[in-house]
Design a protein around this motif. Structure first.
Motif, short mmCIF file in Angstrom:
data_model
loop_
_atom_site.label_atom_id
_atom_site.label_comp_id
_atom_site.label_asym_id
_atom_site.label_seq_id
_atom_site.Cartn_x
_atom_site.Cartn_y
_atom_site.Cartn_z
N MET A 148 0.83 -1.21 0.00
CA MET A 148 0.00 0.00 0.00
C MET A 148 0.87 1.26 0.00
SD MET A 148 -2.92 -1.03 -0.37
CE MET A 148 -3.71 0.56 -0.32
N VAL A 149 1.85 1.30 0.90
CA VAL A 149 2.70 2.49 0.98
C VAL A 149 3.38 2.76 -0.35
CG1 VAL A 149 4.74 3.49 2.06
CG2 VAL A 149 3.09 2.27 3.46
N MET A 150 3.94 1.71 -0.95
CA MET A 150 4.65 1.89 -2.20
C MET A 150 3.70 2.36 -3.31
SD MET A 150 7.66 1.25 -1.26
CE MET A 150 8.63 1.17 -2.74
N LEU A 151 2.50 1.86 -3.27
CA LEU A 151 1.52 2.22 -4.29
C LEU A 151 1.17 3.71 -4.20
CD1 LEU A 151 -0.12 0.75 -6.46
CD2 LEU A 151 -1.99 0.60 -4.84
N ILE A 152 0.89 4.17 -2.98
CA ILE A 152 0.54 5.57 -2.79
C ILE A 152 1.68 6.47 -3.26
CG2 ILE A 152 -0.12 7.34 -1.11
CD1 ILE A 152 -2.11 5.01 -1.30
N LEU A 153 2.90 6.10 -2.84
CA LEU A 153 4.05 6.92 -3.22
C LEU A 153 4.14 7.05 -4.73
CD1 LEU A 153 6.88 5.76 -0.79
CD2 LEU A 153 5.79 7.99 -0.90
#
Lengths: 302, 308
Positions: free
Chosen positions: B227-232
């Protein structure tokens, strides 16, 4: 491979899974490595012979002529020199700035900590854009100058954050005892912190060096008119773009003519590609352990 | 009295933290010049900017460059290419490294696994100039890909991959995949290592095979990281750069290869239309900030945490 399948349970479906897994991974390995091996073979093969096709993994008619030819092309030596120089200077300058900032940010008592941290973080998400940056570089008289390779990218927020999270993980007691011995912050940084940071500094050095070595766009945009300031990647880019850029179709443009007389453009392209790749291939395996750790650390923290 | 005391503390503070200030504040000034000062250049978008003229002497034209931009058909084509290649890149740049990390984690032979890792990370360190050269070579009419296709009788005559405009997005995405899959998987591999091994043991007891354990334990275990990588990366959607497009593209495929930054280069800097180029840049920045805020908002609602 059979033993692994037995070890992991012995179910038939698991064994098929393992077999497919290893087949897939082998394919990945081959697909990744083949292009490099292929161009190495072509670069070491006689140019006239290469035209006949059929060079795959090793040269058919071994020669070093291609390399001899490209190094007679004087631009290439200048380019090589500039690339080495910017890599060395840029790496040291980047390590210097990142480690100083990172140490000050790791100090919880530093009053400007939040301000510095925010000022840096913002640069990760935001840039002024191509034209305003170009105009700034022009106004600072950095056009047609070697310093444009070093100065604009001196501070990298990403590297600072990786380094800071590493320093945060060091025991604070060391700093305190140094302080009790009367050391000031600069001495603590240089004598206590920096020596402990070697692994992460190696990671960042690798990132910086690779970034510098691989850069071509700054040469293209800012120093394109100055042959004395050219870099290896830029020269390679020009040659690749000019000689049949589109894979042998009608868009093939003339170019690289001065070299093409003796050695085919194909061989030239392949040898220059090898010259530009080899330095990376040489350093990379030694640093693999470091960068995996460094990358994970930085990402977990941010 | 009070003023004196205040001065006293700040002097004391300066004396105590002098070195910390000296270590960081000069660099903040540095990034102010190189990263923040260009924002001042945004004013160019609202002028008919002429280099060499003083700021007060520039001709102000309001939003006319933006009006011109939004009226340009080419702009929508370029925007389509940017978003198209970004979304493709986002999709492939996510799913493939995650799958690769999951599979790599299932490998038991240590030497083989490490060799594959070493090989897979390698292309990340090679420049796009070189990768574009390799891709062009492999996909050329006498390249290995065409030879294999002909050997397998999938095609009767060599395909000119680089001259098919409809294939350009695919070529860029596949090149990106070749270059970055290994590297992008590192972060997911690290997350997988952090998963509690007891979960796997329990599932094995319940009779779950390797594939099911991978699907039901490992994959959910790295969801936060995903999720974090996707948002970034959503925030970086419109800032995909232009390196790949510039290096792999050619005039034949330009309707499908030109992206926003290339458009700035071709219609802003090269022909000296600095104001127009700046307007495109501003549009680009605004879109990426909006995307970042939206995706962060969604993320916040889902996990009650913020990435930014």
């Amino acid at each position: 491979m059979p033993q692994t399948a037995v070890k992991s349970g012995g179910k038939a479906s698991d064994r098929i899974f393992t077999a497919l897994l290893y087949a897939l991974m082998t394919t990945v390995g081959v697909v990744t490595l083949y292009p490099f091996i292929n161009i190495l073979a072509i670069s070491l093969n006689d140019s006239a012979d290469t035209v006949r096709g059929g060079i795959y993994l090793w040269p058919r008619s071994f020669t070093l002529d291609n390399y001899r030819t490209i190094f007679q092309y004087s631009n290439l030596l200048t380019a090589f020199g500039n690339s080495v120089l910017r890599t060395v200077l840029g790496t040291f300058a980047g390590l210097f700035s990142a480690s100083l900032i990172a140490y000050s940010l790791s100090r919880k008592d530093f009053v400007a900590r939040r301000f510095v941290s925010l000022a840096l973080a913002f640069t990760l998400y935001f840039s002024g854009g191509l034209v305003p940056v170009y105009m700034l570089i022009r106004d600072l008289h950095l056009l047609n100058s070697f310093w444009v390779y070093i100065l604009p990218g001196l501070v990298s927020a990403w590297n600072v954050f990786i380094l800071r999270s590493y320093i945060d993980g060091l025991p604070f007691v060391l700093q305190e005892s140094a302080k009790l011995d009367g050391a000031n912050d600069l001495q603590i940084f240089a004598k206590v912190i920096l020596p402990l940071c070697k692994p992460v500094l190696a990671t960042i050095a690798l990132f910086l060096a690779v970034g510098q070595w691989n850069a071509w766009f700054d040469t293209f945009l800012y120093n394109g008119g100055r042959t004395s300031l050219t870099t290896l990647q830029y020269e390679l880019m020009k040659i690749l773009q000019n000689t049949s850029a589109s894979g042998g179709n009608a868009a093939a443009v003339h170019g690289g003519q001065e070299l093409a007389n003796r050695v085919s453009p194909e061989s030239i392209r392949m040898s220059i590609t090898i010259v530009a790749t080899v330095p990376i291939l040489v350093v990379y395996p030694f640093l693999q352990n470091y960068f995996v750790k460094g990358l994970t650390l930085g990402a977990v923290k941010s | 009295m009070q003023r004196v005391r205040k001065g006293g503390t700040s002097f004391k503070l300066w004396r105590e933290q002098k070195w910390l200030f000296l270590m960081s504040v000069p660099f903040v000034l540095w990034i102010f010049v190189f990263n923040y000062l260009p924002v001042w250049g945004w004013t160019m978008a609202f002028q008919n900017f002429r280099p060499g003229r003083a700021f007060g002497d520039q001709e102000w034209v309001g939003l006319s460059h933006f009006a011109e931009l939004f009226a340009d058909e080419r702009f929508y084509l370029v925007l389509r290419n940017t978003l198209g290649m970004s979304l493709l890149g986002l999709f492939v740049g996510y799913t493939v490294p995650i799958a690769f990390a999951l599979l790599l984690n299932e490998m038991r032979g240590r030497v083989f696994k490490r060799s594959i890792q070493t090989i897979a990370y390698l292309p990340h360190f090679v420049s796009w100039v070189i990768v574009a050269g390799l891709v062009t070579k492999m996909l050329s009419v006498d390249g290995i890909v065409n030879e294999l296709l002909m050997l397998l009788h999938l095609t009767d005559e060599p395909i000119q991959f680089m001259a098919r405009e409809h294939w350009f997005w695919g070529v860029v995405t596949m090149s990106d995949m070749w270059k970055e899959t290994g590297w992008n998987s590192i972060i997911f591999l690290a997350a997988i290592v952090g998963i509690d091994p007891e979960l796997h043991e329990a599932a094995t007891m319940d009779g779950a095979g390797r594939f099911r354990r991978m699907w039901h334990i490992t994959l959910p275990g790295i969801r936060p990281t995903i999720m974090v990588m996707l948002i970034l990366s959503i925030g970086w959607l419109t800032s995909i750069g232009f390196e790949k497009q510039y290096l792999l593209g050619n005039p034949i495929v330009s309707d499908y290869s030109e992206v926003l930054d290339l458009y700035v280069l071709n219609y802003g800097i090269k022909v000296g239309r600095y104001s127009y180029g700046t307007a495109i840049g501003i549009f680009n920045s605004v879109v990426s900030i909006v995307l970042l805020l939206i995706s962060n908002g969604i993320f916040k609602r889902m996990t009650k945490e913020s990435v930014i």
